[in-house]
Design a protein around this motif. Structure first.
Motif, mmCIF file in Angstrom:
data_model
loop_
_atom_site.group_PDB
_atom_site.id
_atom_site.type_symbol
_atom_site.label_atom_id
_atom_site.label_comp_id
_atom_site.label_asym_id
_atom_site.label_seq_id
_atom_site.Cartn_x
_atom_site.Cartn_y
_atom_site.Cartn_z
ATOM 1 N N ASP A 138 0.824 -1.211 0.000
ATOM 2 C CA ASP A 138 0.000 0.000 0.000
ATOM 3 C C ASP A 138 0.858 1.262 0.000
ATOM 4 O O ASP A 138 0.585 2.219 -0.737
ATOM 5 N N ARG A 139 1.910 1.259 0.809
ATOM 6 C CA ARG A 139 2.732 2.472 0.923
ATOM 7 C C ARG A 139 3.566 2.710 -0.333
ATOM 8 O O ARG A 139 3.790 3.854 -0.732
ATOM 9 N N LEU A 140 4.030 1.644 -0.960
ATOM 10 C CA LEU A 140 4.795 1.810 -2.199
ATOM 11 C C LEU A 140 3.904 2.296 -3.338
ATOM 12 O O LEU A 140 4.309 3.146 -4.138
ATOM 13 N N LEU A 141 2.690 1.790 -3.424
ATOM 14 C CA LEU A 141 1.777 2.248 -4.467
ATOM 15 C C LEU A 141 1.355 3.688 -4.226
ATOM 16 O O LEU A 141 1.229 4.478 -5.166
ATOM 17 N N GLU A 142 1.154 4.042 -2.972
ATOM 18 C CA GLU A 142 0.828 5.442 -2.664
ATOM 19 C C GLU A 142 1.996 6.348 -3.009
ATOM 20 O O GLU A 142 1.812 7.468 -3.527
ATOM 21 N N TYR A 143 3.218 5.884 -2.758
ATOM 22 C CA TYR A 143 4.410 6.644 -3.144
ATOM 23 C C TYR A 143 4.441 6.839 -4.657
ATOM 24 O O TYR A 143 4.772 7.924 -5.156
ATOM 25 N N GLY A 144 4.079 5.797 -5.404
ATOM 26 C CA GLY A 144 4.057 5.917 -6.857
ATOM 27 C C GLY A 144 3.050 6.937 -7.327
ATOM 28 O O GLY A 144 3.308 7.702 -8.265
ATOM 29 N N ARG A 145 1.866 6.980 -6.692
ATOM 30 C CA ARG A 145 0.812 7.895 -7.101
ATOM 31 C C ARG A 145 1.116 9.336 -6.728
ATOM 32 O O ARG A 145 0.701 10.261 -7.427
ATOM 33 N N THR A 146 1.841 9.541 -5.635
ATOM 34 C CA THR A 146 2.021 10.904 -5.132
ATOM 35 C C THR A 146 3.496 11.316 -5.070
ATOM 36 O O THR A 146 3.932 12.180 -5.810
#
Length: 461
Positions: A296-304
């Motif tokens: 979840d945190r890596l995907l959120e990092y990718g989005r933002t």
């Protein structure tokens, strides 16, 4: 299974596109670059590179300078396809165009082999990238090794990609070094100094790969899991874990789950800080929820976080932030006439190539590169196997396999750096290089045979 690259158009991609909305994402055409002074005559250790730079006299998007690049990549760099080495620029790269458009997308790579991943990201096509110092080529290779799908592993990769325009040399003319080399009237000397090709264009961009990998205790376990899923996306397995049956959770005791991330361009140090703050290593398959937060945190990092690092579509002067050079194209000096500024005439550089020898050498080096990649993939599996609940005999087998693989990998490195390195300049040594590479491939195939662990079934209350 025939892998397909699936373009993401759902809400997951919207923040990625929105973060770039301040720039043109659909425009084409070209912008003319600016001039610079003196860079074309610098030594090989200080090549040039395209960098956007705001000028004091009222900046516009197309105003650019070429500055020094500490990462040793550059527009106009020379390249010798026979010796497979980079050389100092002999082409004046002060006149260039920006062509293409700024774009962004998110694609999936589901169950891609090593070769398929390398083809998808373009690294297999541009083999010169490593030799010319393209940092992205190493990152792409490391990612492919870590996340390749094999007979006893499966993976799903998110590929966040932001691409800027390409910087292309506008008019071909020698710089002082190239003019001096050509004026010797000795094409052998010209090739020594300038090579037979030069970097004609560079592509600017940034990429983030977030991968979820499943390592199975044996091939049979993989087949049972995949059959149970009946085509469902493996990457969604963790999210649905609360609904698993008792039997499926028992089966997943023979699986390890790993989360990996790799970044090119932007500010990779931010990803490294995040990786230190999330779970490292693999998770037990029957307790895969422990990896959920990392995903979840890596995907959120990718989005933002990732997209915010490159919204200005610039390559920073320090070479460690903003856009990176993610691709490059070389062309032969002989492909068309080049302006020689010493006499104002357009001249033809008719360098003769020994194509068969060049192709043979390239084939052997590609063979050694593939051998090393396969060995590193095998080592990666060994590292995950060591995290299973191993029996004593299995632990001894895994340790022995690690030592054998590492020994062959060391031999491969030595061959590439000695006998085959000498063959760059002396093709009479190519036969010995090729023969040893063949023996090395046999050793690699032997030590890389997959280790099948005994299935473990522990009753679940």
């Amino acid at each position: 299974m025939n892998p397909k690259s699936l373009k993401m158009t759902s809400a997951l991609l919207l923040p990625l596109v929105a973060s770039l909305s301040c720039r043109s994402l659909s425009g084409g055409g070209s912008d003319r670059g600016g001039n610079y002074g003196g860079v074309g005559d610098l030594p090989a250790s200080t090549p040039a590179v395209i960098i956007d730079k705001v000028k004091k006299s009222g900046p516009t998007e197309s105003e650019t300078d070429i500055l020094l690049d500490p990462l040793h990549r550059g527009l106009g760099d020379g390249y010798d396809s026979q010796k497979r080495i980079k050389l100092a620029p002999c082409i004046d790269s002060s006149h260039y165009l920006y062509r293409g458009a700024n774009t962004s997308d998110l694609s999936f790579m589901r169950d891609y082999s090593y070769d398929q991943i390398m083809n998808e990201v373009g690294a297999a096509i541009y083999a010169k990238a490593n030799l010319l110092g393209l940092v992205g080529a190493k990152v792409q290779g490391d990612m492919a090794i870590s996340l390749a799908t094999t007979d006893d592993a499966a993976a799903f990769i998110y590929n966040f990609r932001i691409l800027g325009k390409s910087a292309v040399i506008d008019s071909r003319r020698f710089n002082n070094k190239g003019s001096s080399a050509f004026n010797t009237n000795d094409l052998t000397q010209f090739r020594e100094q300038c090579g037979d090709q030069f970097v004609e264009q560079v592509k600017l961009g940034a990429q983030l790969f977030v991968g979820l990998k499943y390592t199975f205790a044996n091939k049979e376990t993989k087949e049972k899991v995949m059959l149970t899923l009946k085509g469902s996306l493996l990457w969604g397995l963790i999210k649905s874990s609360k609904t698993w049956t008792k039997e499926f959770r028992q089966l997943m005791q023979n699986v390890r789950v790993s989360v990996e991330a790799f970044q090119i361009g932007g500010d990779p140090s931010q990803l490294e800080l995040l990786k230190k703050d999330i779970r490292q290593g693999s998770c037990a398959g029957d307790n895969a929820e422990t990896c959920s937060d990392a995903i979840d945190r890596l995907l959120e990092y990718g989005r933002t976080g990732f997209t915010a690092q490159v919204t200005d579509m610039k390559m920073e002067e320090d070479g460690g932030k903003g856009l990176a050079i993610v691709d490059l194209t070389t062309d032969f000096y002989s492909s068309q006439k080049i302006l020689n500024p010493s006499n104002g005439k357009r001249v033809q550089v008719n360098i003769k190539d020994t194509i068969s020898a060049v192709d043979d050498y390239a084939a052997v080096m590609e063979q050694i590169t593939k051998i090393k990649s396969n060995l590193k993939i095998a080592l990666g599996r060994i590292a995950v196997l060591e995290e299973f609940n191993l029996k004593d005999d299995e632990r001894r087998t895994v340790k022995s396999a690690r030592n054998d693989i590492q020994a062959v990998l060391t031999n491969a490195e030595n061959l590439a750096n000695t006998t085959c390195a000498d063959a760059k300049n002396d093709f009479t040594r190519l036969k010995s290089c090729a023969a040893q590479a063949g023996l090395l491939e046999n050793d690699s195939n032997r030590v890389s045979q997959p280790i099948a662990l005994h299935p473990v079934i522990i009753p679940i209350e």
